[in-house]
Design a protein around this motif. Structure first.
Motif, short mmCIF file in Angstrom:
data_model
loop_
_atom_site.label_atom_id
_atom_site.label_comp_id
_atom_site.label_asym_id
_atom_site.label_seq_id
_atom_site.Cartn_x
_atom_site.Cartn_y
_atom_site.Cartn_z
N LEU A 84 -11.97 -21.35 63.80
CA LEU A 84 -11.49 -20.35 64.76
C LEU A 84 -12.58 -19.95 65.75
O LEU A 84 -12.32 -19.72 66.92
N PHE A 219 -14.93 -19.05 49.35
CA PHE A 219 -14.36 -17.96 48.54
C PHE A 219 -14.51 -18.33 47.07
O PHE A 219 -14.29 -19.47 46.68
N THR A 228 -6.45 -16.03 41.67
CA THR A 228 -6.20 -17.49 41.61
C THR A 228 -5.90 -17.90 40.16
O THR A 228 -4.98 -18.68 39.90
N ASP A 246 -1.80 -26.97 50.14
CA ASP A 246 -2.60 -25.85 49.61
C ASP A 246 -3.13 -25.14 50.85
O ASP A 246 -4.03 -25.64 51.53
N GLY A 248 -5.01 -22.32 52.95
CA GLY A 248 -6.17 -21.45 52.70
C GLY A 248 -6.80 -21.91 51.40
O GLY A 248 -6.94 -21.16 50.45
N GLY A 250 -9.75 -22.86 50.18
CA GLY A 250 -11.04 -22.56 49.57
C GLY A 250 -11.62 -23.82 48.93
O GLY A 250 -11.60 -24.90 49.54
N VAL A 254 -6.39 -24.55 43.71
CA VAL A 254 -4.92 -24.51 43.57
C VAL A 254 -4.36 -25.93 43.72
O VAL A 254 -3.55 -26.39 42.90
N GLU A 272 -9.62 -22.77 57.47
CA GLU A 272 -10.34 -22.66 58.74
C GLU A 272 -11.85 -22.79 58.52
O GLU A 272 -12.62 -22.87 59.46
N ALA A 276 -15.17 -24.81 53.09
CA ALA A 276 -14.05 -24.81 52.13
C ALA A 276 -13.47 -26.22 52.06
O ALA A 276 -13.30 -26.78 50.96
N ASP A 301 -5.89 -23.27 62.14
CA ASP A 301 -5.60 -21.84 62.08
C ASP A 301 -4.28 -21.72 61.33
O ASP A 301 -3.22 -22.03 61.88
N CYS A 302 -4.35 -21.34 60.08
CA CYS A 302 -3.19 -21.35 59.18
C CYS A 302 -2.63 -22.77 59.12
O CYS A 302 -3.36 -23.67 58.73
N ASN A 317 -2.95 -18.44 48.46
CA ASN A 317 -3.60 -17.18 48.09
C ASN A 317 -4.22 -16.67 49.39
O ASN A 317 -5.33 -17.06 49.73
N PRO A 318 -3.47 -15.84 50.16
CA PRO A 318 -3.89 -15.55 51.54
C PRO A 318 -5.18 -14.72 51.62
O PRO A 318 -5.47 -13.95 50.70
N PRO A 319 -5.90 -14.87 52.74
CA PRO A 319 -7.08 -14.02 52.95
C PRO A 319 -6.63 -12.63 53.35
O PRO A 319 -5.58 -12.47 53.97
N VAL A 330 -3.49 -12.34 59.14
CA VAL A 330 -3.61 -13.78 58.87
C VAL A 330 -2.54 -14.20 57.86
O VAL A 330 -1.88 -15.23 58.03
N MET A 334 0.30 -17.01 58.27
CA MET A 334 0.49 -18.09 57.28
C MET A 334 1.94 -18.15 56.82
O MET A 334 2.50 -19.24 56.66
#
Ligand code: SAM
Length: 386
Positions: A84, A219, A228, A246, A248, A250, A254, A272, A276, A301-302, A317-319, A330, A334
């Motif tokens: 971003l 994360f 998680t 999957d 976001g 990280g 997941v 993003e 990660a 971005d998403c 697992n959103p930020p 965000v 998503m």
């Protein structure tokens, strides 16, 4: 936000800067694309004068305020972990009719090679990232390199100061101005040679028989997030060759758990953060080498770049914050992107803190909702695209 609110008057002139965000959230639209630390750093550089041809490395320029303001007769390495941030910086250069031929674009994992006259660091909130960056860039510094970090006092910890002292050289701070401060560091040979980077960090997740590799800005880089962990206990099983995302990702845990429970699934990882994605890729290669080749690791971005109607399941697992700003904008983006990217009949599974109220937004966007599981802290929700 009114057009005037995007006007950034700094020591190098007036610019129009935006965050180049896709979000329609008022909270996010009302946020500026620069802070007082950018102003203070640019004022300091303008006062000193930046010589023609000066070689600069800029790390963590959040929305490109620094790279857009600085003179174009320099050679700049723009280094960021954030997709971003690079997108916003390019948009702001374009919007201000600034060329970018003098800029080399690097992710946080690259190792730029040019010796530096200036190492400029916007202080990240995450000290691990700062530590990684000092190890990564210190060999480009000599005694004459000006190392200057800038940050808001509220995000500046003694730990940051100590890292500069330990890994680079003698360090001092400026007086605070508009709640921002600069850190000045003079590189010294004995510090520049000491120690080696502890990143990526590795730890075992025995319950799943996985060992996870984690770059510095990831994360849950030192241990598994409890949300998680709860999410993994609820994930569905399937034998069919399904298409999964999957979102976001990280470190990709997941997606890895899905790979264990869906032996034929084809999994794409979105984030993003370049660190990660690199961690997720490493972890897939380590644990599922035959399947890793078919996976995509997508900086986005998403899920802006995802084709519509392609996934059977999306897990997320959103930020709850982005660039130091806390908010659900965000997660909301998503949810909208996931709906678009799912096939009809496909399912979106989300874990979140109970108090975040994701159920309200998901129900509004998808028109249906099932609570799969809940404990005192988290809920796992699923919705279907109809
Ligand atoms: C709460 S973490 C979840 C990480 C991982 N799935 C887990 O459960 O351990 C949220 C992730 O979303 C990523 N993220 C934040 N904003 C994003 C955006 N706009 N687009 C894509 N990913 C984003 C972060 O980099 C982070 O890795």
């Amino acid at each position: 936000m009114a057009a005037d609110d995007n006007c950034f008057s700094c020591a190098f002139g007036d610019l129009t800067l935006t965050r180049a965000s896709r979000s329609h959230s008022r909270t996010e639209q009302n946020l500026q694309a620069w802070d007082a630390a950018d102003e203070l750093l640019l004022a300091h550089l303008a006062e000193q004068g930046v010589a023609d041809g000066a070689r600069l490395l800029i790390a963590n320029d959040a929305f490109g305020a620094l790279v857009t303001a600085l003179p174009t007769n320099t050679a700049i390495a723009f280094c960021s972990d954030s997709f971003l941030a690079a997108r916003a910086a390019r948009a702001n250069l374009l919007a201000n009719d600034k060329p970018d031929a003098h800029i080399a674009w690097h992710t946080s994992l690259d190792a730029p090679q040019q010796p530096l006259d200036y190492l400029l660091i916007k202080l990240p909130k995450n000290l691990s990232l700062l530590e990684d960056q000092l190890y990564r860039y210190r060999h480009l510094c000599s005694a004459s390199t000006q190392v200057i970090a800038a940050g808001m006092v509220k995000h500046m910890s003694a730990g940051a100061f100590d890292l500069f002292e330990k890994l680079l050289g003698t360090t001092a701070t400026s007086l605070a101005k508009k709640k921002a401060r600069l850190i000045f560091c003079t590189p010294q040979e004995n510090c520049r040679q000491s120690g080696s980077s502890p990143y990526p960090l590795r730890y075992a997740f025995e319950a799943r028989n996985l060992t996870l590799s984690n770059h510095a800005n990831v994360f849950s880089r030192a241990s598994i997030d409890i949300g998680t962990r709860f999410f993994l206990q609820q994930l569905p099983r399937a034998e069919a060759p399904l298409h999964i995302a999957d979102l976001g990702c990280g470190n990709g845990l997941v997606g890895l758990a899905v790979a264990q429970q869906m032996p034929q699934a084809h999994i794409d990882f979105y984030d993003e953060s370049h660190m990660a994605l690199a961690s997720a890729k490493q972890n897939m290669c380590d644990h599922f080498p035959q399947r890793a080749d078919q996976c995509q690791f997508i900086a986005d971005d998403c899920m802006a770049s995802a084709n519509a109607d392609q996934y059977d399941y999306i897990f997320c697992n959103p930020p709850f914050h982005q660039h130091n700003v806390v908010g659900g904008f965000v997660a909301n983006q998503m949810f909208h992107d996931a709906r678009r990217a799912l096939k009809t009949g496909g399912e979106f599974w989300v874990v979140g803190n109970r108090h975040l109220g994701y159920h309200v937004h998901l129900k509004r966007i998808f028109g249906n909702l099932v609570q799969v599981a809940a404990n005192e802290k988290f809920v796992v929700l699923k919705v279907k695209k109809r």
